[in-house]
Design an enzyme around this catalytic site. Sequence first.
Site, PDB file in Angstrom:
ATOM      1  NE  ARG A 147     -18.085 -18.474  -5.253  1.00 43.36           N
ATOM      2  CZ  ARG A 147     -17.569 -17.417  -4.506  1.00 43.36           C
ATOM      3  NH1 ARG A 147     -17.271 -17.441  -3.196  1.00 43.36           N
ATOM      4  NH2 ARG A 147     -17.155 -16.531  -5.354  1.00 43.36           N
ATOM      5  N   GLY A 213     -11.256 -10.272  -0.532  1.00 40.71           N
ATOM      6  CA  GLY A 213     -10.888  -9.113  -0.600  1.00 40.71           C
ATOM      7  C   GLY A 213      -9.495  -8.774  -0.796  1.00 40.71           C
ATOM      8  CD  GLU A 215      -8.379  -9.656  -6.299  1.00 39.02           C
ATOM      9  OE1 GLU A 215      -7.963 -10.621  -6.599  1.00 39.02           O
ATOM     10  OE2 GLU A 215      -8.949  -9.872  -5.289  1.00 39.02           O
ATOM     11  CG  ASP A 342      -6.273 -13.615  -9.440  1.00 40.40           C
ATOM     12  OD1 ASP A 342      -6.535 -14.067  -8.137  1.00 40.40           O
ATOM     13  OD2 ASP A 342      -7.547 -13.296  -9.868  1.00 40.40           O
TER      14      ASP A 342
END
Length: 726
Positions: A147, A213, A215, A342
Amino acid sequence: MSIVASSSFRKAFFATLRACFVVGATCPAILPFTAYAAPAEQSLLHAEDHPADWLTHGRTYSEQRYSPLAQITPQTISRLHLAWHYDLASNRGQEATPLVKDGVLYTSTAWSRVKALDAATGKVLWAFDPKVDGTYGVRGCCDVVNRGLAYWNGKLYLGTFDNRLIALDAKTGKPVWSVNTIPADADLGKQKAYTITGAPRVAKGRVLIGNGGAEFGARGFLSAYDAETGKLDWRFFTVPNPQNKPDNAPSDAVLMKTAYKTWGAKGAWVRQGGGGTVWDSIVYDPVTDLVYFGTGNGSPWNYGLRSEGKGDNLFLNSIIAVRPETGDYVWHFQETPKDHWDYTATQQIMTLDLPIEGQMRHVIVHAPKNGFFYVLDAKTGAFLSGKNFVYVNWASGLDPKTGYPLFNPDALYSQTGKMFHIFPGDMGAHGIAAMAYSPRTKLVYLPVQQVPDFLKAAKTFEPHPDGWNLGLDVEANDKMPTLKEQQDQAKDLAGWLVAWDPVQQKEIWRIPQPGPANGGVVATAGDLVFQGLTNGFFHAYRAQDGKDLFSFDAQTGIIASPISYMAHGRQYIAVLAGWGGSYGLNASGLARQKTGSINRSRVLAFALDGTDTLPPAVDPPTPALPPPATFDQKQALAGSRQFAIYCQFCHGANVEGTGVLPDLRHSAAIQDKDAFYSIVGEGALSQFGMDRFDKSMTPAEIETLRHFIIERAHQTLPAQTPAHAP
């Protein structure tokens, strides 16, 4: 006379320059910006005095993404056209916000590569490739995107997908120093979990960076490195140590005394890391002299398994304020306690000065994934107001005094044991797309989306070494949705650009868009708001009422956020184009049905009287190779579960190509059992980001995957006759 020493010269110089920009004339007699050699600290602190440049991720420390340039206006926009473009050698998602300094545009691209381009022509000045190992491609949730960069004292700072922080000489692109951002004593079994996709920030001579990270089993933290040497100054962990022991970090006291008791001591987080990763928004505020950063979701998502259904789980889904020199904790505000969904708080944090109840307040405004727009006191973190900016059904509102959500009991699926159709879903009401604020209209321009989801809790949890570990119920299901069912589901997908009044907490106007996952925005003093869409068109809207004044066919979906800068007296609008990211990989295919996006990665720059054109768009040919004629239905049924656990987040829930990675339905590998196993089981394509799964699945289980893909090909590809062995 010293330009630096003369305040009267500075005032006159910038007053003349601003007048030039406002009227839209060119001013060749004005001294170039390089004549004013401000120290590194001053150039960022006074970025408003450098309107031609874009010096940090949100242009200024406030992250308002507002440009004071005004050559391009509703009156002149009929002359706006493509000035130059530069093609990128990648078919992966592009999410970077470029930086501009002294006529050079610096941008990161997919796979953490960096380009330095002449900002007026697009000519390549230098390029840097950190050579990220292709096997890392499977370690991120949402593509190998990057990004953006940070700039400080003649150096650029890059966070790489494989967790390095690299300082580059801005003139040459040569590395100055490089460090591994993963703690040396981190659990080696969790090293695989970490990645960097976010842009670093610089504050008081320190480079700030986090990691993603959750998940995959990561524990969140923010690190600060000396900008000149790369030495680690401090690290702040966002969730407790499972043993409630110190980490020898400035976060120790608040985690051990405050946060640990908000977690179930025997929950799955003890093995899974807890989450709370700092994968995007980091802001330094010189007004309060604080660093704010947003934290991510829990790991696993299932609150009942993650934390035994106990506590609020600090500091998940929170904004945290710390001291820039030491990392010492100052305050926090948790937006989504007991996270099941989430609902990260890693979306862009912006600071503003707003009149609140008759008093001017310095505030943070934030629009995270959970669908509520928050206004907080920037010094104390006190909740001032909050209102949902989209339809939400997980909460009925926020407590007016504390901002604590008023939960819908049915949304707490880990407690009810029932499936819940939730708005917004895990993609969020607002994602990585940047919002912008115009001091002229006093409105926030917010990219909004509606992507609901169905969530049901698993009863037990056993981490999979190579898959997402969410604690959700994944059952074998051979029923393929019909075309009508898919179309009905797609009706719920929507996207808008919303102009939001942060004082009144209400929508002023909105622009319906073809679908979700559209790009970020920039607002300018020309009373324009620029945004790219996933359907491949780049637009300019009138800031006061949203009237569409400009549209350009970029030939590819745009998910990045544009900038505005000036080179040789000419205002430019630049944006990276290239479909990918979370939607380009793990969407079910519905988003692409709405927009038809494919990837053609480019940098695009627009200016008045531009003369460039894009080459004709040639869509890739549809593969002619049909799937095998037969498959075993029982094996396909078993393979559906394996696909859901290990494959759908990259290859689409319906095995439909999403326009970035190869469409498995046309893969030559599904023709042959041994060829398929060599790729899926043995890692024949690991250097291209395709993981090997021989430690996660047996050869027999991998073979069920092949049958499932063949079945889906027959059910979704045109002119295929379903066939299966008895």
